[in-house]
Design an enzyme around this catalytic site. Structure first.
Site, PDB file in Angstrom:
ATOM      1  N   LYS A  88     135.989  56.197 143.771  1.00  0.00           N
ATOM      2  CA  LYS A  88     136.293  54.971 144.719  1.00  0.00           C
ATOM      3  C   LYS A  88     135.192  53.850 144.313  1.00  0.00           C
ATOM      4  CE  LYS A  88     139.008  56.473 147.792  1.00  0.00           C
ATOM      5  NZ  LYS A  88     140.069  55.783 148.310  1.00  0.00           N
ATOM      6  N   LYS A  96     139.115  60.344 139.906  1.00  0.00           N
ATOM      7  CA  LYS A  96     139.432  58.667 140.697  1.00  0.00           C
ATOM      8  C   LYS A  96     138.281  58.569 141.268  1.00  0.00           C
ATOM      9  CE  LYS A  96     141.884  57.435 144.738  1.00  0.00           C
ATOM     10  NZ  LYS A  96     143.280  57.087 145.368  1.00  0.00           N
ATOM     11  N   GLY A 127     146.840  60.643 148.642  1.00  0.00           N
ATOM     12  CA  GLY A 127     146.573  61.400 149.504  1.00  0.00           C
ATOM     13  C   GLY A 127     145.782  60.902 150.625  1.00  0.00           C
ATOM     14  N   LYS A 173     152.462  57.119 149.080  1.00  0.00           N
ATOM     15  CA  LYS A 173     152.237  58.010 150.038  1.00  0.00           C
ATOM     16  C   LYS A 173     153.091  57.898 151.192  1.00  0.00           C
ATOM     17  CE  LYS A 173     147.185  57.155 149.944  1.00  0.00           C
ATOM     18  NZ  LYS A 173     145.932  56.240 150.258  1.00  0.00           N
ATOM     19  N   GLU A 213     143.279  50.709 141.474  1.00  0.00           N
ATOM     20  CA  GLU A 213     143.946  50.777 142.672  1.00  0.00           C
ATOM     21  C   GLU A 213     143.675  49.796 143.766  1.00  0.00           C
ATOM     22  OE1 GLU A 213     143.920  55.040 143.919  1.00  0.00           O
ATOM     23  OE2 GLU A 213     145.004  54.689 145.806  1.00  0.00           O
ATOM     24  N   ASP A 266     148.520  50.718 146.749  1.00  0.00           N
ATOM     25  CA  ASP A 266     148.537  51.620 147.726  1.00  0.00           C
ATOM     26  C   ASP A 266     148.661  50.777 149.190  1.00  0.00           C
ATOM     27  OD1 ASP A 266     145.752  53.935 148.609  1.00  0.00           O
ATOM     28  OD2 ASP A 266     148.018  53.698 149.601  1.00  0.00           O
ATOM     29  N   SER A 281     139.951  62.719 144.188  1.00  0.00           N
ATOM     30  CA  SER A 281     139.329  61.439 144.620  1.00  0.00           C
ATOM     31  C   SER A 281     137.833  61.839 144.833  1.00  0.00           C
ATOM     32  CB  SER A 281     140.147  60.923 145.556  1.00  0.00           C
ATOM     33  OG  SER A 281     139.414  59.810 146.052  1.00  0.00           O
ATOM     34  N   ASP A 308     139.592  53.171 142.558  1.00  0.00           N
ATOM     35  CA  ASP A 308     140.249  52.726 143.673  1.00  0.00           C
ATOM     36  C   ASP A 308     139.158  51.951 144.829  1.00  0.00           C
ATOM     37  OD1 ASP A 308     142.315  54.465 146.553  1.00  0.00           O
ATOM     38  OD2 ASP A 308     141.860  52.367 146.100  1.00  0.00           O
TER      39      ASP A 308
HETATM   40  C1  LIG Z   1     139.874  58.190 154.020  1.00  0.00           C
HETATM   41  S1  LIG Z   1     140.322  57.508 152.274  1.00  0.00           S
HETATM   42  C2  LIG Z   1     142.064  57.935 152.467  1.00  0.00           C
HETATM   43  C3  LIG Z   1     142.941  56.912 151.395  1.00  0.00           C
HETATM   44  C4  LIG Z   1     142.727  57.240 149.917  1.00  0.00           C
HETATM   45  N1  LIG Z   1     142.852  58.356 149.457  1.00  0.00           N
HETATM   46  C5  LIG Z   1     142.175  59.146 148.603  1.00  0.00           C
HETATM   47  O1  LIG Z   1     141.277  58.558 148.160  1.00  0.00           O
HETATM   48  C6  LIG Z   1     142.485  60.595 148.279  1.00  0.00           C
HETATM   49  C7  LIG Z   1     142.440  61.313 149.529  1.00  0.00           C
HETATM   50  C8  LIG Z   1     142.849  62.898 149.075  1.00  0.00           C
HETATM   51  O2  LIG Z   1     142.374  63.505 148.196  1.00  0.00           O
HETATM   52  O3  LIG Z   1     143.605  63.296 150.016  1.00  0.00           O
HETATM   53  C9  LIG Z   1     143.083  56.067 149.213  1.00  0.00           C
HETATM   54  O4  LIG Z   1     143.121  54.910 149.534  1.00  0.00           O
HETATM   55  O5  LIG Z   1     143.956  56.462 148.354  1.00  0.00           O
HETATM   56 MG   LIG Z   2     144.203  54.271 147.685  1.00  0.00          MG
END
Ligand SMILES: CSCC[C@@H](NC(=O)CCC(=O)O)C(=O)O
Ligand SMILES: [Mg+2]
Length: 368
Positions: free
Chosen positions: A163, A161, A291, A263, A214, A239, A135, A189
């Protein structure tokens, strides 16, 4: 088993680089571990959220209160402690899935250790290693993003992925596509950052062959996500909106999601996470393991879950080095783009006492 003691260990571990999403920027993993001691074995878990309720409504200080005042009294009253008995015992408490997941996972770790069984075997894993996605946060510039993606691909990550948020979406996605080609498994995401009014703008992402988009819209609005999905060719993945197998079944039935980010913490633990997997798998909907920037304590059980048959897309199960210079457990190291599924009893890992001591801010009994 008999519950003898529950310790809460507040830890704060700096991130190797700030992680920016549409709802804020993280610079440390600041959470707590639970250590559950029973008459037969002990178990560990990690609370998945953060000090502030920005990803979801749960947060560190609140979860500690919910565990101490509401969940533990119900669990301690059980005549016989088994993992299966926990969710029914805690069902009277509304919500707080992440707090419930932390307690259930530590009890599950202890129970499986007492049997000498790995979580992977218990859940029904069919692989001994899982492909790792990564991510990538929102960056200050497209060149900086491209440098980061290049570095992660060189490390072996098999899926990227990104953001996104309004103002940082089409341009960075186009730049990554143009630089790394159409063959790169790529997804985005939004963490709920858009509304249905952005549908025409989000349709521009359909040009880039993304695996999924996402949680583009506000959490828990399945109807809005179904309306958006009618206007996009990119599969919508949920999610924040999915809290258990039941609402996952509803979301699939409404065509509000064509891929599921599983998750375990968000759905109350690994037993429910497996049910979510089963529901999606039965409907032909692919799932992948999300994650929450877990340390190895939370990363290890996620890898066991990610080895189930319906996990056909790479998850956010990155190596320890993605976030931490030093992990609480032995580090998870990427090999050929994969991470090994732990094979030891229970979650298969434990915090290293010396490292845990260094990152512990506070440690006390939650029970008795
Ligand atoms: C602080 S963002 C945590 C939630 C986010 N998690 C990630 O982007 C992956 C984080 C990881 O690599 O564990 C999601 O919305 O999927
Ligand atoms: Mg997410």
């Amino acid at each position: 088993m008999k519950l003898e003691r529950v310790e809460i260990v507040h830890v704060a571990i700096p991130l190797v680089t700030p992680f920016r999403t549409s709802f804020g920027t993280m610079t440390a993993k600041d959470t707590f571990l639970l250590r559950v001691v029973t008459d037969r074995a002990e178990g560990w878990s990690e609370f998945a959220a953060d000090p502030e309720p920005l990803y979801c409504s749960e947060f560190v200080a609140g979860a500690e209160i919910v565990l101490r005042d509401f969940l533990l009294p119900r669990v301690a009253a059980l005549p016989r402690l088994t993992t299966a008995a926990l969710a029914p015992a805690m069902a009277g408490i509304k919500g707080h899935e992440l707090a419930k997941a932390a307690l259930e996972t530590a009890v599950l770790d202890a129970e499986l250790r007492s049997y000498g069984m790995s979580l992977a075997a218990y859940l029904g894993a069919v692989r001994d290693r899982v492909p790792a996605g990564v991510s990538v946060g929102i960056k200050d510039s497209v060149p900086q993003l491209l440098d980061d993606v290049e570095r992660y691909l060189a490390e072996g990550y098999v899926r990227i992925k990104l953001k996104i948020e309004p103002g940082w979406d089409v341009e960075p996605v186009r730049a990554v596509r143009e630089r790394f080609g159409d063959g790169l498994p790529l997804q985005v995401d939004a963490n709920t950052a858009y509304t249905l009014a952005d549908a025409e703008h989000l349709r521009r992402l359909d040009a880039f062959g993304l695996l999924l988009i996402e949680e583009p819209l506000e959490e828990n609005n399945l109807h809005a996500h179904a309306l958006l999905q009618q206007r996009l060719t990119t599969p919508v993945c949920l999610d924040e909106s999915l809290h258990h197998a039941r609402d996952t079944a509803s979301a699939i039935a409404m065509d509000a999601c064509r891929v599921v980010n599983v998750k375990p913490a968000r759905v109350g633990g690994y037993l429910e996470a497996r049910r979510v997997h089963d529901v999606a798998h039965a409907h032909g909907v692919p799932v992948w393991c999300g994650g929450m920037l877990e340390t190895g304590v939370g990363r290890a059980p996620n890898l066991a879950l990610a080895a189930l048959p319906g996990f056909t897309l790479p998850g956010d199960t990155s190596a320890s080095s993605r976030y931490f210079a030093e992990d609480l457990t032995e580090p998870f190291v990427l090999r050929d783009g994969h991470l090994p599924v732990p094979t030891g009893p229970g979650i298969g890992v434990e915090p290293r006492p010396d490292v845990l001591r260094r990152f512990t801010r506070e440690r006390r009994d939650l029970y008795p």
